[in-house]
Design an enzyme around this catalytic site. Structure first.
Site: not given
Length: 240
Positions: A102, A210, A212
């Site tokens: 990001c 994202h 993660e």
């Protein structure tokens, strides 16, 4: 890390989701505070201990003067800008594996001479890539659109093809130009650049979404973090 406040106290923070994803992939996360820029040797000494550099996301945006635009940025973190650009320079020089997420993608782009759209949702032709902040986190991070990998890039190699896949979308800014050192790795259906890599580098990949978030449950996210940690391991062995 990112500059924040805890009541009256200034603090630096890093979301657990990034730390958890690194650990789950077999890595050891070591957060980098802004104080590493207070003396010239501190960042250099710290980078010498590392095997990879993760540039995480953040609620803040890069100050626009870094890519040649005027005006203020209401959600800025100037120290994060300085630390990220300095760390990218060192990682690039060392051929150290790098993975951006990001804001991290945007940092890699700006550090290599690219520029950003400051408000994608007000730019003709693009959909609104922001999350619904009034919704629960699970909804904010739910799949929002497809990403189409470019053939012949790092991403398509990692994923064994160019089949589209779904990603979340939690950003208001996006890549306008990449600069000559970067390769476009993937786009959204509306044309927004969703991933880039650094040319002439063993492993330097950045994505706009994202991975993660619940990285252990999404196959693409697992592959991305596994590839980053694998590259870091290879880098470590090459220095032994």
């Amino acid at each position: 890390m990112c500059q924040n406040a805890l009541g009256p106290h200034p603090v630096q923070t890093l979301h657990n989701k990034y730390l958890d994803a690194v650990v789950a992939a077999g890595g050891v996360p070591i957060p980098l505070p802004h104080q590493l820029l207070q003396k010239p040797q501190l960042l250099t000494q710290s980078m010498a201990l590392l095997d990879g550099l993760l540039l995480p996301g953040s609620p803040s945006n890069i100050e626009p003067w870094h890519y040649g635009e005027a005006g203020d940025e209401p959600h800025s973190d100037p120290a994060r800008d300085r630390l990220a650009f300095a760390a990218i320079t060192q990682a690039t020089g060392r051929k150290m594996p790098l993975f951006g997420i990001c804001r991290g993608l945007q940092e890699l782009v700006v550090a290599n001479g690219g520029a950003l759209y400051r408000q994608l949702h007000l730019t003709h032709g693009f959909q609104d890539h922001r999350e619904a902040s009034d919704q629960p986190l699970a909804q904010q991070y739910a799949p929002a659109h497809q990403v189409i990998p470019e053939p012949g890039g790092i991403l398509s190699q990692l994923l064994s093809g160019t089949a589209p896949f779904a990603v979340n979308s939690l950003h208001s800014q996006g890549v306008r130009t990449t600069g000559p050192q970067l390769r476009i790795e993937a786009r959204a259906p509306d044309g927004v650049i969703e991933a880039v890599s650094l040319r002439q580098h063993p492993f330097a990949l950045a994505v706009q979404w994202h991975p993660e978030w619940q990285a252990g449950e999404d196959p693409v996210s697992r592959q991305l973090f596994a590839a980053f940690i694998r590259a870091a391991s290879d880098y470590h062995l090459s220095r032994s």
